[in-house]
Design an enzyme around this catalytic site. Sequence first.
Site, PDB file in Angstrom:
ATOM      1  N   LYS A  35      -8.796   6.439   2.312  1.00  0.00           N
ATOM      2  CA  LYS A  35      -7.523   6.023   2.924  1.00  0.00           C
ATOM      3  C   LYS A  35      -6.343   6.837   2.375  1.00  0.00           C
ATOM      4  CE  LYS A  35      -4.680   1.856   3.032  1.00  0.00           C
ATOM      5  NZ  LYS A  35      -4.684   0.405   2.811  1.00  0.00           N
ATOM      6  N   HIS A  55      -2.637   6.683   4.078  1.00  0.00           N
ATOM      7  CA  HIS A  55      -1.532   5.734   4.318  1.00  0.00           C
ATOM      8  C   HIS A  55      -0.165   6.223   3.848  1.00  0.00           C
ATOM      9  CE1 HIS A  55      -0.818   1.199   5.167  1.00  0.00           C
ATOM     10  NE2 HIS A  55      -0.274   2.017   6.040  1.00  0.00           N
ATOM     11  N   CYS A  85       0.755  -1.242   0.000  1.00  0.00           N
ATOM     12  CA  CYS A  85       0.000   0.000   0.000  1.00  0.00           C
ATOM     13  C   CYS A  85       0.798   1.312   0.000  1.00  0.00           C
ATOM     14  CB  CYS A  85      -0.906  -0.045   1.211  1.00  0.00           C
ATOM     15  SG  CYS A  85      -2.053   1.263   1.207  1.00  0.00           S
ATOM     16  N   ASP A 140      -4.534  -0.457  -5.582  1.00  0.00           N
ATOM     17  CA  ASP A 140      -3.186  -0.100  -5.115  1.00  0.00           C
ATOM     18  C   ASP A 140      -2.190  -1.257  -5.152  1.00  0.00           C
ATOM     19  OD1 ASP A 140      -4.289  -1.517  -2.968  1.00  0.00           O
ATOM     20  OD2 ASP A 140      -3.274  -0.303  -1.460  1.00  0.00           O
TER      21      ASP A 140
HETATM   22 MG    MG Z   1      -3.505  -2.160  -0.461  1.00  0.00          MG
END
Ligand code: MG
Length: 515
Positions: free
Chosen positions: A131, A133, A77, A287
Amino acid sequence: MAASMVKSFLVYHLFWWMFLVIAVSSKPPNIIILLADDLGYGDLPSYGHPISEAPVLEQLVAAGLRFTDFYSANPVCSPSRASLLTGRQPPRTGVWPGVFYPQSSGGLPLKEITIAETLKAKNYSTALIGKWHLGVGENNKYMPTNQGFDSYYGIPYTHDMCPCLKCFYPDQPCFYTCNTDVVACPLFKDTVVIEQPTDFTKLSNKYSEEARTWIRKQAQTNQPFFLLYAFHQTHNPMFSNKKFTNATERGPFGNMLLEMDWMVGEMLEELRAHDLEEDTFIFFTSDNGPCLLRPYDGVGNAGLLKCGKGTTYEGGQRVPAIAYWPGHIKPGVTREIASTLDLLPTIANIAQVPLPSVVLDGLDMGNILFNHGRGLRDTLLYYATFPEPDIGVYAVRHKQYKAHYLTSGNSNSGDENHDPDCRPSAGQKPHAPPLLYDLYQDASEQFVVDRKKHLDVYALMYKIKVQNEALMSWAESEINKPSNSSLEPCCNPGCHPRPECCVCKSKFTPAIMKV
Ligand code: MG
């Protein structure tokens, strides 16, 4: 006299009409990136899944351009997202090795230039929903609002990094050991935690409402906009709101996928309500490849590709991708090689903004999108989940050939994977000569090409690898920077005792917090 006055009047008005037409038509298009989490190559109906349901995404496929050879820049990710946003390989961004945690002190360096920052040259309004991250850091240093996004609404890391899901979704079994040492999942609005713990059973509705409201607001201005809509679906552990629980025959994964599909539909409905669909370039992808842990609980699917998330086999990085822009992109399928690295230069070209003055690894996909023509990319470099500067790339793809110089299984590809090469027990293994596959004949990477008959290809692949490694510069690792539990996002900064005191503004009280 009267005639000349009429003439002047007409010329004057013609001038202003022309000016207005040019001004309106020169407004660059809106850009929306829809980013799924851990959605595998084989998970959508149009990529071969027999049971999955995703009617809205399938509409985009039918009316858009579907990629067969599109890659995420990394099999996990954080580095993948850093590369998508900057057009640069993970070593250059410093987002290596592995992923950020709630305790991480590092993040995507502020000096890196994101798509959102690039689009500011044309005064784009920018938002991220979902998200992130790419780090939180001290005083929210690395949050999206410091990286070119005007607004942020979401959880800044993966929901598997919060205390166990049983706490949030009492009817579902717990997938992980319930780690009560970490703070509950925080829902952020910009840099403020507005709900902690996040009530997952309502999360998709909240994201949807935020997306619709934000688009509605943009429709009232004359500013172009960029939305990065980064779904938590279809990452483990699986959950969905009530409407989608038990909604599909595929079980928890299918329910989560259908829920994400509904969110895409909601967003499209808002665009259509304001007649913005033909002014908006939409790109959907994932991703990284599917997580193949715990097959009995429902997992993603890499289709015919080998292994999944965390590995540099095809299943780790080749992902679904759809480009959609009615009136600009004709429906079809492309077999050209492309990467999430290519989104920044492609979007810069579409919006007619200058490229950042940095070394880019991405290439413009314009000829693929608008002419169904050849792409600029014939080579891909695969950097592992845990790359090392003195090891370099694990694998190289050039046209139909792929050479693995190193391979490694990964925990995300499953202890119980039927293929032992994918399991975490398959440690890092060098290959000299490399394992060479012809992906046109053998997309599943099962049969090594006869070396004696292809000495020229082996030599070419090695030359490409060495040349590219010489051009790579490795930024200091942001992920290896020291971590500290005091950096975990908390709605009551400075409170005690942590993490229990980090609970606010939510009517939803998880069972574990009541103990
Ligand atoms: Mg991922």
